[in-house]
Design a protein around this motif. Structure first.
Motif, mmCIF file in Angstrom:
data_model
loop_
_atom_site.group_PDB
_atom_site.id
_atom_site.type_symbol
_atom_site.label_atom_id
_atom_site.label_comp_id
_atom_site.label_asym_id
_atom_site.label_seq_id
_atom_site.Cartn_x
_atom_site.Cartn_y
_atom_site.Cartn_z
ATOM 1 N N ASN A 174 67.369 -8.936 13.428
ATOM 2 C CA ASN A 174 67.544 -9.115 14.868
ATOM 3 C C ASN A 174 68.946 -9.656 15.148
ATOM 4 N N ASN A 215 68.211 -1.713 9.200
ATOM 5 C CA ASN A 215 68.698 -1.520 10.558
ATOM 6 C C ASN A 215 68.678 -2.842 11.320
ATOM 7 N N VAL A 217 68.416 -4.662 15.468
ATOM 8 C CA VAL A 217 68.084 -4.554 16.885
ATOM 9 C C VAL A 217 68.953 -5.572 17.611
ATOM 10 N N PRO A 219 68.928 -7.060 21.111
ATOM 11 C CA PRO A 219 68.325 -7.178 22.440
ATOM 12 C C PRO A 219 69.307 -7.735 23.469
ATOM 13 N N GLU A 256 58.463 -4.976 25.328
ATOM 14 C CA GLU A 256 59.373 -3.846 25.308
ATOM 15 C C GLU A 256 60.212 -3.811 24.032
ATOM 16 N N LEU A 257 60.148 -4.884 23.247
ATOM 17 C CA LEU A 257 60.872 -4.948 21.976
ATOM 18 C C LEU A 257 59.995 -4.587 20.790
ATOM 19 N N VAL A 260 60.151 -1.077 19.431
ATOM 20 C CA VAL A 260 61.422 -0.737 18.777
ATOM 21 C C VAL A 260 61.340 -1.063 17.287
ATOM 22 N N PHE A 263 59.081 1.426 15.497
ATOM 23 C CA PHE A 263 59.829 2.655 15.229
ATOM 24 C C PHE A 263 60.684 2.521 13.979
ATOM 25 N N LEU A 264 61.465 1.452 13.895
ATOM 26 C CA LEU A 264 62.373 1.287 12.763
ATOM 27 C C LEU A 264 61.632 1.051 11.453
ATOM 28 N N ILE A 277 70.063 -0.691 17.226
ATOM 29 C CA ILE A 277 69.442 -0.165 18.439
ATOM 30 C C ILE A 277 69.562 -1.210 19.535
ATOM 31 N N HIS A 278 69.801 -0.742 20.772
ATOM 32 C CA HIS A 278 70.169 -1.637 21.869
ATOM 33 C C HIS A 278 69.170 -1.620 23.031
ATOM 34 N N PRO A 279 68.038 -2.307 22.896
ATOM 35 C CA PRO A 279 67.140 -2.454 24.041
ATOM 36 C C PRO A 279 67.647 -3.592 24.936
#
Length: 287
Positions: A174, A215, A217, A219, A256-257, A260, A263-264, A277-279
């Motif tokens: 994160n 990967n 994330v 946020p 909403e996170l 994500v 998925f990863l 990834i940019h939520p």
């Protein structure tokens, strides 16, 4: 689409409490249906007692994973996460301690293996922040502590976990939008998050040949206990309209996170590694 939150002035003390959030945060959206995307997997999630980490734990459980949750001291929040995971029919093991300690990080991996029988996904989510508006007044110890908690823990945990990860497994770190926009009152925090992005890229290049994906994330503003316990503690008024500066005009919800991270962690992201990834509510950061 989530509705805009009515966030008003408030404060907490670190490490923050999910139970004290006003308004309460949403952990998983109504109608989210699991599809066994993580069936039979075991995940280790740091900072899983509240906020984004709790949402990740619940989503992983709904997708079929057992989870180990590491938390600092928020026993009430951690117990609620355990209850929510077990309500999904999965196992949840709680581990309490300070991730700035390398030995404790190693023991988290060992305890996950011993208790849950394996390890497939490492989620380095735990982190902290403090407001400092003048670098000249930022204490050396705060700078060191920020890196110990936010960055060094990810190194310790990944180093310990890699021996037990194999083809199809993953590490998810994160980071934060702040690594890209650099707010002037979070210099030390933003520096750690930038380091996490670079760590993610290099580690991916090192292990992707083994079938292990790494990967990150990043946020944007998300309604978690960290906000009232840090921004609100500095000035409760800072939370008035929290997140309204995003193109979507609102803060994100932990719900909403969670998807994500699903998925990863899943085979849906089988061709993705070394990426962030940019939520973040629509902010374009080109990173």
């Amino acid at each position: 689409m989530a509705s805009k939150l009515d966030i008003h002035a408030q404060s907490q003390t670190l490490p923050g409490s999910e139970a004290a959030m006003d308004p309460p945060a949403e952990m998983i959206r109504a109608g989210y249906k699991g599809a066994d995307k993580l069936a039979g997997k075991v995940a280790l999630i740091t900072g899983g007692d509240s906020g984004i980490g709790r949402s990740v734990a619940i989503h992983f459980a709904r997708e079929g994973a057992d989870v180990a949750v590491v938390y600092l001291s928020e026993a009430e929040d951690a117990a609620e996460t355990k209850r929510l995971v077990e309500a999904e029919g999965r196992r949840c093991h709680l581990i309490e301690g300070d991730l700035s300690d390398a030995g404790f990080c190693r023991s988290c991996v060992d305890e996950t293996l011993d208790t849950l029988g394996g390890l497939n996904v490492l989620v380095n989510n735990a982190g902290t922040q403090w407001v400092s508006e003048d670098l000249a007044e930022l204490p050396d110890e705060q700078w060191r502590r920020m890196f110990d908690v936010n960055m060094h823990s990810q190194f310790y945990l990944a180093k310990a976990a890699l021996a037990h990860l194999g083809e199809g497994d993953s590490i998810i770190n994160n980071a934060s939008i702040n690594a890209y926009i650099g707010p002037d009152f979070l210099v030390d925090y933003s520096a750690t998050k930038g380091a996490i992005v670079s760590f993610t890229r290099s580690l991916s290049n090192q292990v992707v040949g083994r079938g292990i994906r790494v990967n990150a994330v990043a946020p944007g503003p998300v309604w978690t206990p960290l906000q009232p316990a840090t921004l609100g503690a500095h000035d409760p008024q800072w939370l008035e309209g929290f997140g309204e500066q995003t193109p979507m005009g609102r803060a994100g919800q932990p719900s909403e996170l969670g998807p994500v991270f699903v998925f990863l962690a899943s085979q849906d992201a089988s061709f993705i590694s070394g990426q962030t990834i940019h939520p973040n509510g629509g902010t374009v950061v080109n990173g």
